[in-house]
Write an enzyme that holds these catalytic residues in place. Structure first.
Site, PDB file in Angstrom:
ATOM      1  N   CYS A 109       0.779  -1.205   0.181  1.00 41.54           N
ATOM      2  CA  CYS A 109       0.060  -0.098   0.115  1.00 41.54           C
ATOM      3  C   CYS A 109       0.819   1.522  -0.112  1.00 41.54           C
ATOM      4  CB  CYS A 109      -0.923   0.071   1.056  1.00 41.54           C
ATOM      5  SG  CYS A 109      -1.961   1.381   1.445  1.00 41.54           S
ATOM      6  N   CYS A 167      -0.142   5.195   7.550  1.00 40.00           N
ATOM      7  CA  CYS A 167      -1.729   4.835   8.232  1.00 40.00           C
ATOM      8  C   CYS A 167      -1.273   3.952   9.168  1.00 40.00           C
ATOM      9  CB  CYS A 167      -2.411   4.333   7.070  1.00 40.00           C
ATOM     10  SG  CYS A 167      -3.724   3.227   7.405  1.00 40.00           S
ATOM     11  N   GLN A 221     -17.554 -11.272  11.562  1.00 39.67           N
ATOM     12  CA  GLN A 221     -15.997 -11.639  11.450  1.00 39.67           C
ATOM     13  C   GLN A 221     -15.640 -10.720  10.189  1.00 39.67           C
ATOM     14  OE1 GLN A 221     -14.426 -13.612  13.356  1.00 39.67           O
ATOM     15  NE2 GLN A 221     -15.944 -14.311  14.922  1.00 39.67           N
ATOM     16  N   PHE A 231     -22.252 -15.583  23.614  1.00 37.52           N
ATOM     17  CA  PHE A 231     -21.833 -14.486  22.808  1.00 37.52           C
ATOM     18  C   PHE A 231     -22.054 -14.557  21.487  1.00 37.52           C
ATOM     19  CE2 PHE A 231     -19.038 -14.519  26.689  1.00 37.52           C
ATOM     20  CZ  PHE A 231     -19.211 -13.139  27.219  1.00 37.52           C
ATOM     21  N   GLU A 246     -26.660 -13.263  24.100  1.00 39.34           N
ATOM     22  CA  GLU A 246     -25.995 -12.308  23.547  1.00 39.34           C
ATOM     23  C   GLU A 246     -26.568 -10.868  24.287  1.00 39.34           C
ATOM     24  OE1 GLU A 246     -24.015  -9.325  21.827  1.00 39.34           O
ATOM     25  OE2 GLU A 246     -23.546 -11.241  21.164  1.00 39.34           O
ATOM     26  N   CYS A 281     -10.387 -13.779  19.654  1.00 38.36           N
ATOM     27  CA  CYS A 281      -9.618 -12.812  19.182  1.00 38.36           C
ATOM     28  C   CYS A 281      -8.342 -12.052  19.791  1.00 38.36           C
ATOM     29  CB  CYS A 281     -10.460 -11.505  18.533  1.00 38.36           C
ATOM     30  SG  CYS A 281     -11.491 -10.600  19.993  1.00 38.36           S
TER      31      CYS A 281
END
Length: 406
Positions: free
Chosen positions: A60, A66, A243, A270, A290, A364
């Site tokens: 990029c 960035c 996701q 969740f 949830e 995650c």
């Protein structure tokens, strides 16, 4: 302060190079000699004097400014080994003994959702991402990690920001690629006048958006934004959590399905809009939990419109404040848990006390997964395998799936 030269010893968990004395070296790779000035614990204005043979050209033009991608300049094999190593290190610190599988590439076509920031700098509207460790904006003209389905995301985000420029508000523009087109939710604008609402509706027509909302409130809906999940079709709430990539979702769902195969009753903790629950419901009775009411509403609506599923129920419940107790878990043969980054310590303690035989933990965060895994193992579970997945290419973020059995 005078310039100094350092050798990069390794890449740390946040993607910076690390030199002796715990000095962070932005964009430094192992073995490189970097010159720069020391500012507290960081080397600033770094210059590469001796490059690593693993250094490659970034994908990029915004790389280095960035803050989104930190490791585009590292060749694939070394980067993948490092990312797997993040999981190995995390479980080792918690004394969790398990074989960590090779990293699975889950990038696919790229990310299907993005959050662009928009700011007014004088008369200029800047749309892009933030610099690393800064609130300064980087105006972007491309983002190669995005899916082709988001090719129009940046132009439409820029057009919407320009339409709202006179309000001089910092905006976040959530763009999601759905089967019926782009879904855009604007955050930060405050109430909009009828004239601006008309302008936004015209932009939705011009860019063929499926839907445009403001803080979840409808501006215009031209088509229902939906995604298929198993046999079901889910109408997404605005700015819904998903996701990051379609490939990642499919791979994680496959791993989850393998982990609970044969179970007749499954709890999905969740559960979001039903990423796993709706797939599992083809073969088992599923109850999803949830805290986000709009997500549960979307899940239940998808169930009502789908033939061929077993019984599926959904409950709005904050599992941080009210985890499922061990007694409540007794009715499930298997449990799937996919908490946010902070993990699910309270729920893990109840799972450890329960009689649940099988558990699939999607995470995650390698650190909070390892913490919770320690609790589960101390409660009698055996962690059979851990597989890391790379949905966030070029970043330190790694997904993983752990399979637990008693």
């Amino acid at each position: 302060m005078s310039e100094m030269e350092v050798e990069v010893l390794r890449v740390g968990a946040q993607g910076d190079g690390l030199a002796a004395g715990g000095l962070f070296v932005p964009y430094g790779l192992p073995g490189e000699i970097i010159a720069g000035r020391r500012d507290k614990d960081r080397l600033v204005e770094p210059r590469v004097l001796k490059a690593s043979p693993e250094r490659v050209a970034p994908a990029c033009t915004h790389f280095g400014l960035c803050g989104g991608c930190l490791l585009q300049h590292w060749e694939a094999a070394a980067y993948q080994a490092w990312k797997r190593g993040l999981v190995v290190d995390a479980v080792s610190r918690e004394r969790v003994e398990v074989e960590v599988a090779p990293l699975v590439d889950a990038h696919g076509e790229g990310r299907r959702r993005a959050i662009f920031h928009a700011r007014q700098l004088g008369r200029r509207t800047v749309v892009g991402f933030a610099e690393r460790k800064s609130h300064a904006m980087v105006p972007v003209t491309e983002c190669p990690v995005l899916s082709p389905a988001l090719d129009q995301a940046l132009p439409v985000a820029r057009a919407v920001a320009e339409a709202l420029a006179e309000m001089k508000k910092p905006l976040d523009l959530h763009v999601t690629a759905t089967e019926s087109g782009l879904d855009l939710d604007v955050r930060g604008s405050g109430p909009l006048s009828p004239m601006i609402l008309m302008d936004l509706a015209a932009l939705a027509d011009r860019f063929d958006l499926a839907r445009l909302t403001r803080h979840g409130e409808m501006v215009v809906q031209r088509r229902l934004p939906f995604l298929p999940m198993g046999l079901a079709r889910v109408e997404l709430p605005p700015a819904s959590f998903l996701q990051a990539t379609a490939a990642g979702e499919a791979l994680l769902a496959q791993a989850v399905g393998e982990g609970v195969e044969g179970a007749r009753s499954v709890a999905d903790l969740f559960c979001g809009v039903g990423t796993f629950a709706l797939r599992l419901a083809s073969h088992a009775r599923v109850r999803g939990y949830e805290s986000n009411e709009t997500a549960i509403t979307a899940l239940l609506k998808a169930i009502r419109g789908t033939q061929g599923l077993k019984s599926v129920e959904g409950e709005v419940r904050d599992l941080f404040r009210r985890p499922l107790m061990a007694q409540e878990l007794e009715k499930f043969e298997a449990v799937v848990i996919d908490p946010p980054r902070q993990g699910a310590e309270a729920q893990a303690r109840e799972l450890a006390r329960s009689k649940v035989e099988r558990l699939v933990y999607v995470s995650c965060s390698a650190q909070t997964f390892a913490r919770d895994a320690r609790l589960l193992i101390d409660g009698g579970f055996r962690l059979e395998r851990v597989t890391p997945y790379d949905q966030f290419r070029y970043s330190p973020h790694v997904e993983l799936v752990g399979h637990f059995h008693r």
